[in-house]
Motif scaffolding. Sequence first.
Motif, PDB file in Angstrom:
ATOM      1  N   LYS A   1       0.733  -1.364   0.125  1.00  0.00           N
ATOM      2  CA  LYS A   1       0.077  -0.149  -0.180  1.00  0.00           C
ATOM      3  C   LYS A   1       1.103   1.472   0.287  1.00  0.00           C
ATOM      4  CE  LYS A   1      -3.853  -2.172   2.152  1.00  0.00           C
ATOM      5  NZ  LYS A   1      -3.708  -3.486   2.219  1.00  0.00           N
ATOM      6  N   THR A   2       1.760   1.536   0.857  1.00  0.00           N
ATOM      7  CA  THR A   2       2.896   2.805   0.776  1.00  0.00           C
ATOM      8  C   THR A   2       3.642   2.973  -1.142  1.00  0.00           C
ATOM      9  OG1 THR A   2       3.747   1.851   2.648  1.00  0.00           O
ATOM     10  CG2 THR A   2       5.150   3.114   1.549  1.00  0.00           C
ATOM     11  N   ILE A   3       3.812   1.103  -1.317  1.00  0.00           N
ATOM     12  CA  ILE A   3       4.238   1.954  -2.187  1.00  0.00           C
ATOM     13  C   ILE A   3       3.106   2.084  -3.566  1.00  0.00           C
ATOM     14  CG2 ILE A   3       4.935   0.685  -4.867  1.00  0.00           C
ATOM     15  CD1 ILE A   3       6.300  -1.124  -2.690  1.00  0.00           C
ATOM     16  N   THR A   4       1.524   1.808  -3.441  1.00  0.00           N
ATOM     17  CA  THR A   4       0.126   2.205  -4.466  1.00  0.00           C
ATOM     18  C   THR A   4       0.168   3.631  -3.920  1.00  0.00           C
ATOM     19  OG1 THR A   4      -0.505  -0.431  -3.801  1.00  0.00           O
ATOM     20  CG2 THR A   4      -1.941   2.302  -5.454  1.00  0.00           C
ATOM     21  N   GLY A   5       0.720   3.976  -2.355  1.00  0.00           N
ATOM     22  CA  GLY A   5       0.231   5.965  -2.222  1.00  0.00           C
ATOM     23  C   GLY A   5       1.597   6.452  -3.366  1.00  0.00           C
ATOM     24  N   ILE A   6       2.651   5.829  -3.609  1.00  0.00           N
ATOM     25  CA  ILE A   6       3.966   6.623  -4.371  1.00  0.00           C
ATOM     26  C   ILE A   6       3.401   6.502  -5.829  1.00  0.00           C
ATOM     27  CG2 ILE A   6       5.553   6.323  -5.112  1.00  0.00           C
ATOM     28  CD1 ILE A   6       7.374   4.675  -2.113  1.00  0.00           C
ATOM     29  N   ALA A   7       2.875   5.943  -6.342  1.00  0.00           N
ATOM     30  CA  ALA A   7       2.809   5.636  -7.675  1.00  0.00           C
ATOM     31  C   ALA A   7       1.429   6.225  -7.880  1.00  0.00           C
ATOM     32  CB  ALA A   7       1.954   3.812  -7.902  1.00  0.00           C
ATOM     33  N   VAL A   8       0.004   6.573  -6.914  1.00  0.00           N
ATOM     34  CA  VAL A   8      -0.646   7.237  -6.910  1.00  0.00           C
ATOM     35  C   VAL A   8      -0.718   8.578  -6.672  1.00  0.00           C
ATOM     36  CG1 VAL A   8      -2.827   8.212  -6.336  1.00  0.00           C
ATOM     37  CG2 VAL A   8      -2.460   5.923  -6.225  1.00  0.00           C
ATOM     38  N   ALA A   9       0.775   9.064  -6.612  1.00  0.00           N
ATOM     39  CA  ALA A   9       1.158  10.147  -6.071  1.00  0.00           C
ATOM     40  C   ALA A   9       1.998  10.490  -7.190  1.00  0.00           C
ATOM     41  CB  ALA A   9       2.413  10.498  -4.793  1.00  0.00           C
ATOM     42  N   GLN A  10       2.915  10.296  -7.817  1.00  0.00           N
ATOM     43  CA  GLN A  10       3.603  10.125  -8.376  1.00  0.00           C
ATOM     44  C   GLN A  10       2.730  10.656 -10.297  1.00  0.00           C
ATOM     45  OE1 GLN A  10       5.690   6.745  -9.719  1.00  0.00           O
ATOM     46  NE2 GLN A  10       7.274   6.930  -8.622  1.00  0.00           N
ATOM     47  N   LEU A  11       1.334  10.133 -10.123  1.00  0.00           N
ATOM     48  CA  LEU A  11       0.625  10.549 -11.250  1.00  0.00           C
ATOM     49  C   LEU A  11       0.138  12.360 -10.645  1.00  0.00           C
ATOM     50  CD1 LEU A  11      -0.589   6.471 -11.576  1.00  0.00           C
ATOM     51  CD2 LEU A  11       0.246   8.067 -13.691  1.00  0.00           C
ATOM     52  N   VAL A  12      -0.683  12.363  -9.826  1.00  0.00           N
ATOM     53  CA  VAL A  12      -0.736  14.003  -9.272  1.00  0.00           C
ATOM     54  C   VAL A  12       0.003  14.219  -9.656  1.00  0.00           C
ATOM     55  CG1 VAL A  12      -1.201  15.135  -7.678  1.00  0.00           C
ATOM     56  CG2 VAL A  12      -1.724  12.154  -7.382  1.00  0.00           C
ATOM     57  N   GLU A  13       1.527  14.404  -9.437  1.00  0.00           N
ATOM     58  CA  GLU A  13       2.340  14.957  -9.783  1.00  0.00           C
ATOM     59  C   GLU A  13       2.418  15.542 -11.312  1.00  0.00           C
ATOM     60  OE1 GLU A  13       6.249  14.601  -6.387  1.00  0.00           O
ATOM     61  OE2 GLU A  13       6.253  14.298  -8.840  1.00  0.00           O
ATOM     62  N   GLN A  14       2.181  13.981 -11.889  1.00  0.00           N
ATOM     63  CA  GLN A  14       1.892  14.396 -13.626  1.00  0.00           C
ATOM     64  C   GLN A  14       1.188  15.510 -13.979  1.00  0.00           C
ATOM     65  OE1 GLN A  14       2.603  10.959 -15.567  1.00  0.00           O
ATOM     66  NE2 GLN A  14       4.224   9.958 -13.769  1.00  0.00           N
ATOM     67  N   GLY A  15      -0.067  15.032 -13.612  1.00  0.00           N
ATOM     68  CA  GLY A  15      -1.538  16.223 -13.446  1.00  0.00           C
ATOM     69  C   GLY A  15      -2.288  15.235 -14.560  1.00  0.00           C
ATOM     70  N   LEU A  16      -2.067  13.695 -13.872  1.00  0.00           N
ATOM     71  CA  LEU A  16      -3.233  12.592 -14.219  1.00  0.00           C
ATOM     72  C   LEU A  16      -3.938  12.789 -14.156  1.00  0.00           C
ATOM     73  CD1 LEU A  16      -0.383  10.448 -16.274  1.00  0.00           C
ATOM     74  CD2 LEU A  16      -1.392  12.361 -17.435  1.00  0.00           C
ATOM     75  N   LEU A  17      -4.102  12.930 -12.204  1.00  0.00           N
ATOM     76  CA  LEU A  17      -5.492  12.642 -11.739  1.00  0.00           C
ATOM     77  C   LEU A  17      -4.587  13.704 -10.781  1.00  0.00           C
ATOM     78  CD1 LEU A  17      -4.263  10.447  -9.249  1.00  0.00           C
ATOM     79  CD2 LEU A  17      -4.716   8.891 -10.567  1.00  0.00           C
ATOM     80  N   SER A  18      -6.083  13.878  -9.704  1.00  0.00           N
ATOM     81  CA  SER A  18      -5.807  15.108  -8.106  1.00  0.00           C
ATOM     82  C   SER A  18      -6.883  13.917  -7.271  1.00  0.00           C
ATOM     83  CB  SER A  18      -6.568  16.142  -8.418  1.00  0.00           C
ATOM     84  OG  SER A  18      -6.954  16.992  -7.303  1.00  0.00           O
ATOM     85  N   PHE A  19      -5.865  14.028  -6.130  1.00  0.00           N
ATOM     86  CA  PHE A  19      -6.652  13.158  -4.283  1.00  0.00           C
ATOM     87  C   PHE A  19      -7.863  13.812  -4.248  1.00  0.00           C
ATOM     88  CE2 PHE A  19      -1.687  14.003  -4.089  1.00  0.00           C
ATOM     89  CZ  PHE A  19      -1.447  12.738  -3.618  1.00  0.00           C
ATOM     90  N   SER A  20      -8.254  14.650  -4.939  1.00  0.00           N
ATOM     91  CA  SER A  20      -9.723  14.975  -5.226  1.00  0.00           C
ATOM     92  C   SER A  20     -11.076  14.728  -6.123  1.00  0.00           C
ATOM     93  CB  SER A  20     -10.102  16.283  -4.817  1.00  0.00           C
ATOM     94  OG  SER A  20      -9.263  17.398  -5.854  1.00  0.00           O
TER      95      SER A  20
END
Length: 470
Positions: free
Chosen positions: A66-85
């Motif tokens: 789950k920590t690794i998944t959290g990293i993956a999601v954060a990378q995609l947020v940085e790339q502007g491909l999704l948002s936490f909200s």
Amino acid sequence: MLDTKRVTQFEEYVIQSMDEQCAPGLTVAIAKGNKVIYTKAFGYRSKEREITATTETIFGIASITKTITGIAVAQLVEQGLLSFSDPVIKYLPDFRLPGGGGEDVTIHHFLTHTSSMPPLPALGISIRGNTVPDKLVPDKKEITEPAKEQKEEPPVNTYSELIDYIASHECDLLGKTGEYFSYSNDAYALLGAIVMKVSGLTYSEYVRENIFKPLKMTRSFLNFEEMREHNDVTDLYWKNEDDEMQVSTHWQVAPPYLACGWVKTCATDLIRVFQMLANGGEYKGVRLLKHESVKKNIAMNHNVSLYDSYGHGLRVKPNYHGVTLVEHGGALKGVSSNGGFVPEKGLSAVVLCNLSAVPVAKVWLAAINLGLGLPIDTPKVVYETSEWAQVDRDRFTGPYKSGEGAEFDIVIEEGELWIKYKKDHCVIKRLNDITGLFVLKGQEMEIRFNLDDTGKSWGVGIGVRIIPRA
């Protein structure tokens, strides 16, 4: 450099902990900044074949994934491909909560286990439907064998089937979206589907290309076939209902749940994930995350206990002798794991074990204590308990049961409040008006009572899950 005398004390602590649990094998890695300052393997990867473990032995890490998944999601947020909200239905339009609704559930709610979903049976169904059963002595039930009284189960072999199962499952939600924290393997499983939808890669491909390869984690896998091509892989150990040791080479399989708990790796690989996080997102000149993203992942969003909270795939305890403990653990058949870091010191540690239900979080804390210069056995929390008032105890009694299989009764006997599992009976002491403490198999466990409008408990929080009243 670590003090030799203190290293000896730490290793004695590890051996004692393993002996208490009859753990066959365990590996430890500790790092400061980009430098690994300690690694050691204890015991066996295959006790029956007398093959010792090494620091490169591949273990399961279960929910540290789950920590690794959290990293993956954060990378995609940085790339502007999704948002936490972003709402989950933006990427998974068929997602619905049990009983309907769910349009307000966001990626942040999935990451923080606050979607309102209670523990569900879906993971167990997926494991039973995909794992090779082990041959045991007659009359001994294997962990992947369905109960005799169990009705025919719908398949949970794909993301679509998991989404269908959640939508059609009959159960009460815990509350409003975002109101309660309760650990959800199902939410993290679907984060894997979102990573796939947004990136155009399977979850396994994304993690391999964007996390494992940059960190040079060459002995880390989500694909079983790739792992089997490597040597030095642990056997799996667990204890049956009669506390008898069992051994297997059949790893549990649950195809839609990769993102919640299916990474296999070794201590010298996994430590790099936590070195990167401890360094603010960078490892040896390679940046995987911005420092702001790491801060977001370890932000204290919802309380897990009286003393710590949950971020995005990480558990956070502030004020530990002037520093912050950030960690995550994991458990499956033949897997007990814990890993984490101290951001203020750039200190990180991982512990991997091949026996289920071993309290390796204590060994991890001992490793952190070694790095911090604290006494090896310094506890995370020192609890002060008192006695319950009669009126408080009466509100809590009754049967409780979760979809994942947890089942117990809260009763009053001999003037004490007790939690009674099938085999273990423990006295619950008072911490505050709605929180108690009991000791199960040597582990201190908080129990938090959630009250309805009448003042009666409708569910209890134990560990990281809310177990509803039956």
